[in-house]
Write an enzyme that holds these catalytic residues in place. Structure first.
Site, PDB file in Angstrom:
ATOM      1  N   SER A 121       0.859  -1.183   0.000  1.00 25.03           N
ATOM      2  CA  SER A 121       0.000   0.000   0.000  1.00 25.03           C
ATOM      3  C   SER A 121       0.897   1.235   0.000  1.00 25.03           C
ATOM      4  CB  SER A 121      -0.875   0.002   1.257  1.00 25.03           C
ATOM      5  OG  SER A 121      -1.532   1.249   1.405  1.00 25.03           O
ATOM      6  N   TYR A 154      -2.421   0.417  10.692  1.00 26.12           N
ATOM      7  CA  TYR A 154      -2.354  -0.070   9.301  1.00 26.12           C
ATOM      8  C   TYR A 154      -1.043   0.362   8.648  1.00 26.12           C
ATOM      9  CZ  TYR A 154      -3.939  -0.876   4.470  1.00 26.12           C
ATOM     10  OH  TYR A 154      -4.069  -1.305   3.163  1.00 26.12           O
TER      11      TYR A 154
HETATM   12  P1  NDP Z   1     -11.206  -6.436   0.470  1.00 27.37           P
HETATM   13  O1  NDP Z   1     -11.702  -6.221   1.850  1.00 27.37           O
HETATM   14  O2  NDP Z   1     -12.168  -6.471  -0.660  1.00 27.37           O
HETATM   15  O3  NDP Z   1     -10.327  -7.760   0.378  1.00 27.37           O
HETATM   16  C1  NDP Z   1      -9.628  -8.317   1.448  1.00 27.37           C
HETATM   17  C2  NDP Z   1      -9.469  -9.791   1.173  1.00 27.37           C
HETATM   18  O4  NDP Z   1      -8.666 -10.374   2.199  1.00 27.37           O
HETATM   19  C3  NDP Z   1     -10.794 -10.527   1.153  1.00 27.37           C
HETATM   20  O5  NDP Z   1     -10.802 -11.426   0.062  1.00 27.37           O
HETATM   21  C4  NDP Z   1     -10.786 -11.287   2.463  1.00 27.37           C
HETATM   22  O6  NDP Z   1     -11.479 -12.528   2.290  1.00 27.37           O
HETATM   23  C5  NDP Z   1      -9.301 -11.533   2.655  1.00 27.37           C
HETATM   24  N1  NDP Z   1      -8.961 -11.794   4.048  1.00 27.37           N
HETATM   25  C6  NDP Z   1      -9.174 -10.995   5.120  1.00 27.37           C
HETATM   26  N2  NDP Z   1      -8.780 -11.622   6.243  1.00 27.37           N
HETATM   27  C7  NDP Z   1      -8.323 -12.843   5.857  1.00 27.37           C
HETATM   28  C8  NDP Z   1      -7.807 -13.964   6.552  1.00 27.37           C
HETATM   29  N3  NDP Z   1      -7.677 -13.968   7.886  1.00 27.37           N
HETATM   30  N4  NDP Z   1      -7.435 -15.057   5.857  1.00 27.37           N
HETATM   31  C9  NDP Z   1      -7.567 -15.078   4.504  1.00 27.37           C
HETATM   32  N5  NDP Z   1      -8.054 -14.059   3.783  1.00 27.37           N
HETATM   33  C10 NDP Z   1      -8.433 -12.950   4.463  1.00 27.37           C
HETATM   34  O7  NDP Z   1     -10.133  -5.264   0.234  1.00 27.37           O
HETATM   35  P2  NDP Z   1      -9.196  -4.867  -0.993  1.00 27.37           P
HETATM   36  O8  NDP Z   1      -9.387  -5.751  -2.146  1.00 27.37           O
HETATM   37  O9  NDP Z   1      -9.357  -3.419  -1.163  1.00 27.37           O
HETATM   38  O10 NDP Z   1      -7.759  -5.125  -0.331  1.00 27.37           O
HETATM   39  C11 NDP Z   1      -6.893  -6.159  -0.727  1.00 27.37           C
HETATM   40  C12 NDP Z   1      -5.486  -5.826  -0.274  1.00 27.37           C
HETATM   41  O11 NDP Z   1      -5.112  -4.564  -0.810  1.00 27.37           O
HETATM   42  C13 NDP Z   1      -5.328  -5.702   1.246  1.00 27.37           C
HETATM   43  O12 NDP Z   1      -4.078  -6.241   1.605  1.00 27.37           O
HETATM   44  C14 NDP Z   1      -5.341  -4.192   1.464  1.00 27.37           C
HETATM   45  O13 NDP Z   1      -4.647  -3.826   2.631  1.00 27.37           O
HETATM   46  C15 NDP Z   1      -4.634  -3.716   0.212  1.00 27.37           C
HETATM   47  N6  NDP Z   1      -4.894  -2.335  -0.165  1.00 27.37           N
HETATM   48  C16 NDP Z   1      -6.169  -1.861  -0.344  1.00 27.37           C
HETATM   49  C17 NDP Z   1      -6.378  -0.523  -0.674  1.00 27.37           C
HETATM   50  C18 NDP Z   1      -7.730   0.073  -0.832  1.00 27.37           C
HETATM   51  O14 NDP Z   1      -7.844   1.320  -0.858  1.00 27.37           O
HETATM   52  N7  NDP Z   1      -8.795  -0.705  -0.975  1.00 27.37           N
HETATM   53  C19 NDP Z   1      -5.234   0.404  -0.857  1.00 27.37           C
HETATM   54  C20 NDP Z   1      -3.955  -0.218  -0.683  1.00 27.37           C
HETATM   55  C21 NDP Z   1      -3.804  -1.530  -0.348  1.00 27.37           C
HETATM   56  P3  NDP Z   1     -12.330 -13.307   3.399  1.00 27.37           P
HETATM   57  O15 NDP Z   1     -13.002 -12.279   4.245  1.00 27.37           O
HETATM   58  O16 NDP Z   1     -13.258 -14.133   2.573  1.00 27.37           O
HETATM   59  O17 NDP Z   1     -11.321 -14.150   4.125  1.00 27.37           O
END
Ligand code: NDP
Length: 243
Positions: free
Chosen positions: A130, A143
């Protein structure tokens, strides 16, 4: 030989878009997350995607993933998220611990478990970092600290793994308008989550997937250390121009 990719956090947002894009480009994709129903829907939508239950905070679940993937050319370690926006006086250590567990230790567990398969394939680890891994903002402490740690691991692992031929890269987006990220951060407060993106043409999950797939598609002698991408309207974490 068929190329196999593992994408963690593939049940929504960036991970789902990346899994779909990789599968469309001919990869066999193991799409991993906790919500199997969503992964099932994803694999029904796009051939080439295999759902795998995964909780990155549970070492046994991560071992199950490694058992299910004996060959791995690419790991997109994307599972993560933010769980608060609390300045120091209000910050809760438990929330920071959860943030660190999912974003950092979860990634450590996943990379470690898949390492033999990645080494055998001279594979590639792409971390979803990020801008919070380089920029800081008020209330972001938990974070920001976690994503800074991930950026440090990227460089540490590249040093440690260079002899084995495994590449390590980070794709670091700024503001991405995914359906769940901000809602989760604000404990389900959809109105507050929506306000984050007001007046901004934020990145989409597909924009970030595009960068990840580009990084993964470089030939084996090319290592991309870091791709940082932001919306045009975001010049810094605290500098977003709303129109
Ligand atoms: P989402 O919340 O849509 O996606 C997060 C994903 O992580 C989900 O598929 C969730 O699936 C999974 N996840 C969460 N906890 C667990 C766990 N314990 N085990 C396995 N899987 C897990 O968010 P984004 O797509 O936006 O984010 C994806 C990545 O990008 C993250 O690392 C985030 O920090 C990063 N990011 C996002 C930004 C934004 O502005 N959106 C900016 C910069 C970075 P499930 O709940 O089914 O397990």
């Amino acid at each position: 030989m068929q190329r196999t990719a593992v994408v963690t956090g593939a049940s929504s947002g960036i991970g789902a878009a990346t899994a779909k894009r990789l599968a469309a480009e001919g990869w066999t994709v193991v799409a991993a997350a906790r919500r199997l129903d969503r992964l099932g829907a994803l694999s029904a939508e796009q051939p080439g995607i295999r759902p795998q239950a995964l909780d990155v905070t549970d070492p046994r679940s991560v071992d199950d993933l490694a058992d299910a993937v004996p060959h791995c050319d690419l790991l997109v370690a994307n599972a993560g998220g933010a769980f608060d926006l609390a300045p120091l006086p209000d910050a809760e250590a438990e929330t920071w611990a959860r943030t660190y567990d999912v974003n950092v230790l979860g990634t450590v567990r996943t990379v470690q478990a898949l390492l033999p398969a990645l080494q055998a394939a001279k594979g590639h680890v792409v971390l979803t970092g990020s801008t919070a891994g380089r920029w800081v903002y008020e209330g972001g402490g938990g974070y920001v600290a976690a994503k800074h740690a991930l950026a440090a691991l990227r460089d540490t692992w590249r040093l440690e793994l260079v002899e084995s031929g495994v590449r390590v890269s980070e794709v670091a987006p700024g503001m991405v308008h995914t359906e769940e990220f901000s809602a989760i951060r604000f404990g389900g407060d959809e109105a507050r989550a929506a306000s984050v993106y007001e007046g901004v043409e934020a990145l989409t999950a597909e924009d970030v997937a595009d960068a990840i797939v580009w990084v993964a598609g470089r030939p084996p002698h090319v290592n991309i250390d870091l791709v940082q991408l932001t919306p045009q309207q975001q010049a810094g974490v605290g500098k977003v121009v709303r129109r």
